[in-house]
Scaffold this motif. Structure first.
Motif: not given
Ligand SMILES: O=P(O)(O)OC[C@@H](O)[C@@H](O)c1c[nH]c2ccccc12
Length: 263
Positions: A154-158
């Motif tokens: 999720x962090x990477x996606x953001x």
């Protein structure tokens, strides 16, 4: 119950309350949510020595560290001193930090910001992005591998980078995965507060080279940085050594000058 379990229990309650007050949709409307993050990993890899200076008012082991510290003043000085990035505590109960501290830091500096908190829910990662962070911390001792996977993806996606914190080989082995950018070895055992820089030195060779190595906690001498660099570390997270002084920005500046002059 050890302190880490206690913090995690309190954090779960806090996050549930927060979710009711500020729904994810509202967080996504905050201006920083759309901002492009700056890479801390890249800065650590390319411009040594990578000092990550930390802003914190207190900690469970140091309740009177710097209760009235001014976040804009200190983060601005950390940036001028040449810090590669800044870690901002946002846990209020145990560290006296707030989301406002992170947002004020974001308005003050242009270097990467790490949201330093106990992340146990995806909601806090959306918050991190909305408050202006570039990097989140995931603590292996707190999380199952499945959670680390879900949170880091999720962090990477953001567009956020992920610093995974480990304290021993067992945590490292079960938590390491490609969606992590940096591995932080905490020299302080979060369960007992015991500190030993050898923890970093001994774990260094177990960390594959694609991950930036960060040594965290208990660093107060420039000579320790030189030793840790020999073990392959490129990032050095320093909090108490600066925050315990009257003028943390100036202490950081002196520390970095001493490093540069190789004394
Ligand atoms: O103040 P020190 O000893 O320089 O340590 C900084 C940082 O490593 C420490 O604050 C820390 C490391 N991991 C954490 C996790 C949560 C809260 C705090 C921390």
């Amino acid at each position: 119950m050890n302190i880490l379990d206690r913090i995690a229990t309190d954090k779960r309650l806090e996050v549930e309350e927060q979710k009711e007050m500020v729904p994810v949709e509202a967080l996504q409307l905050l201006p920083h949510f759309k901002r492009k993050c700056i890479s801390l990993a890249k800065r650590l890899r390319t411009s040594p020595p990578g000092i990550i200076a930390e802003f914190k008012r207190r900690s469970p082991s140091l309740p009177d560290l710097n209760p009235d510290a001014d976040v804009a003043e200190i983060t601005s000085e950390y940036e001028k001193a040449g810090a590669a990035g800044i870690s901002v505590l946002t846990d209020e109960l145990y560290f006296g930090g707030t989301a406002d501290d992170l947002m004020l830091a974001r308005e003050t500096v242009n270097i990467p910001l790490l949201r330093k908190d106990f992340i146990i829910d995806e909601y806090q990662i959306i918050e991190a992005k909305a408050f202006g962070a570039d990097v989140i911390l995931l603590i292996a001792a707190l999380l199952k591998p499945e959670e680390i996977r879900k949170f880091s993806v999720l962090a990477r996606k953001l567009g956020l980078e992920v610093l995974l914190e480990v304290h021993n080989q067992e945590e490292l082995e079960r938590s390491i995965m490609p969606s992590i950018d940096m591995i932080g070895v905490n020299n302080r055992n979060l369960k007992t507060f015991e500190m030993d820089l050898n923890i970093s030195k001994n774990l260094a060779e177990e960390i594959p080279s694609e991950f930036v190595k960060v040594s965290e906690s208990g660093i107060s001498e420039t000579s320790s940085i030189l030793e840790l660099q020999k073990s392959g570390f490129q990032g050095f997270l320093i909090g108490g050594n600066f925050m315990k002084t009257k003028d943390p920005g100036n202490s950081a500046q002196k520390f970095m000058q001493e490093l540069k002059s190789g004394r």
